[in-house]
Design an enzyme around this catalytic site. Structure first.
Site, PDB file in Angstrom:
ATOM      1  N   THR A 214       1.331  31.321 -25.669  1.00 27.08           N
ATOM      2  CA  THR A 214       0.565  29.789 -25.814  1.00 27.08           C
ATOM      3  C   THR A 214      -0.589  30.215 -27.067  1.00 27.08           C
ATOM      4  O   THR A 214      -1.578  29.561 -26.868  1.00 27.08           O
ATOM      5  CB  THR A 214      -1.113  30.812 -24.465  1.00 27.08           C
ATOM      6  OG1 THR A 214      -0.761  32.868 -25.564  1.00 27.08           O
ATOM      7  CG2 THR A 214      -0.358  30.699 -23.327  1.00 27.08           C
TER       8      THR A 214
ATOM      9  N   ASP B 296      -0.922  44.499 -16.539  1.00 28.56           N
ATOM     10  CA  ASP B 296      -1.434  43.364 -15.370  1.00 28.56           C
ATOM     11  C   ASP B 296      -0.824  42.689 -15.384  1.00 28.56           C
ATOM     12  O   ASP B 296      -0.832  41.395 -14.185  1.00 28.56           O
ATOM     13  CB  ASP B 296      -2.147  42.686 -16.970  1.00 28.56           C
ATOM     14  CG  ASP B 296      -1.691  42.296 -17.702  1.00 28.56           C
ATOM     15  OD1 ASP B 296      -0.495  42.365 -18.554  1.00 28.56           O
ATOM     16  OD2 ASP B 296      -1.884  41.426 -18.660  1.00 28.56           O
TER      17      ASP B 296
ATOM     18  N   LYS C  22      -7.570  43.862 -30.692  1.00 30.16           N
ATOM     19  CA  LYS C  22      -8.768  43.369 -30.898  1.00 30.16           C
ATOM     20  C   LYS C  22     -10.292  44.235 -31.691  1.00 30.16           C
ATOM     21  O   LYS C  22      -9.843  45.166 -31.322  1.00 30.16           O
ATOM     22  CB  LYS C  22      -9.358  42.528 -30.122  1.00 30.16           C
ATOM     23  CG  LYS C  22      -8.700  41.813 -29.117  1.00 30.16           C
ATOM     24  CD  LYS C  22      -9.563  41.181 -28.516  1.00 30.16           C
ATOM     25  CE  LYS C  22      -8.443  40.006 -26.805  1.00 30.16           C
ATOM     26  NZ  LYS C  22      -7.803  39.026 -27.727  1.00 30.16           N
ATOM     27  N   THR C  23     -10.519  43.585 -32.692  1.00 31.19           N
ATOM     28  CA  THR C  23     -12.120  44.165 -33.252  1.00 31.19           C
ATOM     29  C   THR C  23     -12.978  43.446 -33.787  1.00 31.19           C
ATOM     30  O   THR C  23     -13.149  42.184 -33.012  1.00 31.19           O
ATOM     31  CB  THR C  23     -11.453  44.171 -34.943  1.00 31.19           C
ATOM     32  OG1 THR C  23     -11.189  43.377 -35.799  1.00 31.19           O
ATOM     33  CG2 THR C  23      -9.310  44.585 -35.177  1.00 31.19           C
TER      34      THR C  23
ATOM     35  N   ARG D 142      -7.363  29.132 -18.936  1.00 30.44           N
ATOM     36  CA  ARG D 142      -7.372  29.019 -20.304  1.00 30.44           C
ATOM     37  C   ARG D 142      -7.116  27.562 -20.782  1.00 30.44           C
ATOM     38  O   ARG D 142      -6.727  26.434 -19.575  1.00 30.44           O
ATOM     39  CB  ARG D 142      -5.161  29.063 -20.854  1.00 30.44           C
ATOM     40  CG  ARG D 142      -4.666  30.948 -20.586  1.00 30.44           C
ATOM     41  CD  ARG D 142      -3.245  30.935 -20.384  1.00 30.44           C
ATOM     42  NE  ARG D 142      -2.957  32.234 -20.746  1.00 30.44           N
ATOM     43  CZ  ARG D 142      -3.078  33.215 -21.314  1.00 30.44           C
ATOM     44  NH1 ARG D 142      -3.732  32.702 -23.164  1.00 30.44           N
ATOM     45  NH2 ARG D 142      -2.540  34.403 -21.204  1.00 30.44           N
TER      46      ARG D 142
ATOM     47  N   LYS E 223      -7.701  37.237 -16.451  1.00 31.98           N
ATOM     48  CA  LYS E 223      -8.373  36.660 -17.629  1.00 31.98           C
ATOM     49  C   LYS E 223      -9.866  36.237 -16.768  1.00 31.98           C
ATOM     50  O   LYS E 223      -9.366  35.779 -15.428  1.00 31.98           O
ATOM     51  CB  LYS E 223      -7.338  35.294 -17.452  1.00 31.98           C
ATOM     52  CG  LYS E 223      -6.648  35.479 -18.294  1.00 31.98           C
ATOM     53  CD  LYS E 223      -6.676  36.136 -19.523  1.00 31.98           C
ATOM     54  CE  LYS E 223      -5.273  36.118 -20.590  1.00 31.98           C
ATOM     55  NZ  LYS E 223      -4.169  37.241 -20.194  1.00 31.98           N
TER      56      LYS E 223
ATOM     57  N   HIS F  57       0.725  39.526 -31.246  1.00 34.69           N
ATOM     58  CA  HIS F  57      -0.601  40.407 -31.690  1.00 34.69           C
ATOM     59  C   HIS F  57      -0.020  41.752 -31.554  1.00 34.69           C
ATOM     60  O   HIS F  57       1.167  41.603 -30.265  1.00 34.69           O
ATOM     61  CB  HIS F  57      -1.695  39.950 -31.266  1.00 34.69           C
ATOM     62  CG  HIS F  57      -1.909  40.423 -29.702  1.00 34.69           C
ATOM     63  ND1 HIS F  57      -1.883  41.201 -29.475  1.00 34.69           N
ATOM     64  CD2 HIS F  57      -2.541  38.890 -29.300  1.00 34.69           C
ATOM     65  CE1 HIS F  57      -1.907  40.787 -27.778  1.00 34.69           C
ATOM     66  NE2 HIS F  57      -2.416  39.429 -27.782  1.00 34.69           N
TER      67      HIS F  57
ATOM     68  N   GLN G 148       7.278  32.706 -12.591  1.00 34.39           N
ATOM     69  CA  GLN G 148       7.236  33.600 -13.137  1.00 34.39           C
ATOM     70  C   GLN G 148       8.833  34.566 -12.710  1.00 34.39           C
ATOM     71  O   GLN G 148       9.523  35.529 -12.680  1.00 34.39           O
ATOM     72  CB  GLN G 148       6.565  34.920 -14.055  1.00 34.39           C
ATOM     73  CG  GLN G 148       7.229  36.244 -14.600  1.00 34.39           C
ATOM     74  CD  GLN G 148       5.610  36.761 -14.586  1.00 34.39           C
ATOM     75  OE1 GLN G 148       5.329  36.313 -15.510  1.00 34.39           O
ATOM     76  NE2 GLN G 148       5.919  38.202 -15.156  1.00 34.39           N
TER      77      GLN G 148
ATOM     78  N   HIS H 139       1.452  42.977 -28.307  1.00 27.81           N
ATOM     79  CA  HIS H 139       2.877  42.704 -27.986  1.00 27.81           C
ATOM     80  C   HIS H 139       3.946  43.699 -28.720  1.00 27.81           C
ATOM     81  O   HIS H 139       5.100  43.653 -27.898  1.00 27.81           O
ATOM     82  CB  HIS H 139       3.285  41.277 -28.619  1.00 27.81           C
ATOM     83  CG  HIS H 139       1.880  40.073 -27.380  1.00 27.81           C
ATOM     84  ND1 HIS H 139       1.870  39.488 -28.671  1.00 27.81           N
ATOM     85  CD2 HIS H 139       2.186  39.545 -26.608  1.00 27.81           C
ATOM     86  CE1 HIS H 139       0.615  38.762 -27.208  1.00 27.81           C
ATOM     87  NE2 HIS H 139       1.538  38.738 -26.325  1.00 27.81           N
TER      88      HIS H 139
ATOM     89  N   LYS I 110     -10.171  45.721 -25.948  1.00 27.66           N
ATOM     90  CA  LYS I 110      -8.762  45.570 -25.848  1.00 27.66           C
ATOM     91  C   LYS I 110      -8.264  45.917 -27.322  1.00 27.66           C
ATOM     92  O   LYS I 110      -8.925  45.394 -28.277  1.00 27.66           O
ATOM     93  CB  LYS I 110      -8.527  44.646 -24.638  1.00 27.66           C
ATOM     94  CG  LYS I 110      -6.992  44.185 -24.170  1.00 27.66           C
ATOM     95  CD  LYS I 110      -6.886  43.446 -24.031  1.00 27.66           C
ATOM     96  CE  LYS I 110      -5.583  43.423 -23.452  1.00 27.66           C
ATOM     97  NZ  LYS I 110      -4.865  41.927 -22.898  1.00 27.66           N
TER      98      LYS I 110
END
Length: 424
Positions: free
Chosen positions: A43, A200, A238-239, A89, A85, A48, A179, A51, A235
């Site tokens: 996506t 999740d 992320k910053t 998206r 989410k 990142h 899935q 993963h 999370k």
């Protein structure tokens, strides 16, 4: 050779959040070599740091002789997983997804052995089977095995349904069936018997196990990994400045290195267990002595070096360490142009200029001082450096010798406040 059962080792490393039929799975992987899979939806054009945990876990299985299977969601990414989410998206186009698939394949290939004889990693794209499927056949043969009641009661779905302002579309609601079908196809074609993913993903993994049991009458397994949160509640990965990507063009190796160097003290030893292959007993010994001889700082450095080398290689690790020396140890002797380009991209505050009258003006433009008067006092007090060289002349005018590679000037106030000038 490590004689500990792999599942026991994963428990020791705090890597298990959910697991099905744990004792059966332990016996199975003691007696047999299995295929284990994890899916990645492209996506974005890069993975990142969030993963990394499943990728490294797949590597743990591969080192024990099992076969890792990476499934790239070239088809499912056209919908996007709604799990936990807040809103739907934005949908992407096929041609963009196809480009991202190639980039993600290249990234995941770096973490696993794909050219060994016995258990080479397998990389597949679920577009291969979804392109051929008939919607009526899918609804009749797959959809009939799922209860709407059960699907609605999954926590990830309930959270969206109960939000009247956003809800959940049928498109997203159907994602878990897609899935589940992935797991079914991989079990059928590649004898995959275990799926792993973030916590999740538990609902989606359960759906796959259910489908295989209903159609093939086989017992397969699911295992989820913890979703990591930083001490500030953000999370992991992320910053304040955004996501920490694996692609060096999106997050430089220097910024990646600093991300690990600056993790909270409370996370250091857990992260060593989660992300490295250091023996757990060794990690526990280090933790017992973390306040002796700055051991915890040494272990942070070890983690930062290990992860940067793993993701970006030795050369980029050395570059990250060079830049760190420049900024924090004030040594610009071995600086390279590529190091300064990293700093310009996302390392420190940077301004682009055609010309500047003097150092006082530069300090104001760089937000290192609020006025020329303050800037003058800073210079007089010996707190300003150009390219790590102290400047005491309050009327300093820039010369060519102040421009590294005729393009860059690094101005520092003390050891923690920096600005890079890029001369256009």
């Amino acid at each position: 050779m490590n004689c500990t059962n792999l599942i026991d080792e994963l428990r020791q490393r705090n890597l298990i959040f959910h697991i099905t039929h744990e004792n059966k799975l332990k016996k199975n992987i003691e007696r047999n070599l299995i295929s284990v899979y994890c899916g990645f939806d492209p996506t974005e054009e890069s993975l990142h740091v969030g993963h990394l945990l499943p990728l490294i876990t797949l590597k743990r299985f591969q080192k024990r002789g099992h076969t890792p299977v990476i499934l790239i969601g070239g088809a499912t990414s056209l919908i996007g997983d709604p799990s936990f989410k807040e809103k739907e998206r934005l949908l992407n186009f096929d041609h963009k997804i196809d480009m991202w698939v190639l980039k993600i394949i290249k990234q995941v290939s770096y973490f696993l052995d794909i050219n060994i004889n016995s258990n080479s990693a397998i990389i597949l794209n679920n577009k291969k089977w979804f392109e051929k499927i008939n919607i009526l056949s899918f609804l009749r043969d797959i959809g009939k095995h799922f209860s709407i009641n059960t699907m609605i009661n999954r926590e990830a779905v309930k959270q969206r349904i109960n939000r009247l302002d956003r809800g959940i579309s049928f498109t997203e609601f159907s994602y878990s069936l897609l899935q589940a079908y992935d797991f079914f196809m991989l079990n059928k074609k590649k004898q995959v018997s275990l799926q792993i993913g973030g916590s999740d993903q538990w609902g989606n993994i359960s759906a796959g196990m259910h489908l295989i049991n209903r159609i093939s009458k086989k017992e397969v397994y699911g295992l989820t990994l913890p979703l990591l949160m930083q001490s500030n509640g953000i999370k992991f990965g992320k910053t304040e400045c955004g996501t920490i990507w694996l692609d060096p063009k999106k997050t430089t190796p220097y910024k990646f290195y600093q991300f690990w160097k600056n993790i909270d003290d409370s996370n250091v030893y857990n992260f060593l267990k989660l992300f490295t292959f250091l023996d757990c007993n060794e990690i526990n010994k280090r933790e017992l002595n973390k306040y002796k001889n700055q051991q915890i700082m040494k272990d942070k450095s070890y983690l930062a070096k290990y992860m940067t080398r793993l993701v970006h290689g030795e050369e980029n690790l050395l570059a990250a360490e060079r830049i760190t020396q420049i900024l924090f140890l004030e040594n610009a002797k071995n600086i390279k142009k590529s190091d300064l380009q990293q700093l310009k991209q996302d390392g420190i505050h940077c301004i682009e200029v055609d010309q500047i009258r003097d150092l006082q003006e530069a300090l104001v433009l760089c937000s290192l001082s609020t006025s020329r008067t303050q800037a003058k006092n800073m210079i007089i007090s010996n707190s300003i450096s150009i390219n790590t060289n102290k400047i005491t002349n309050k009327n300093h005018i820039f010369h060519d010798k102040d421009k590294l590679f005729n393009q860059f000037t690094l101005i520092s106030r003390g050891k923690k406040n920096h600005c890079l000038i890029f001369w256009k």
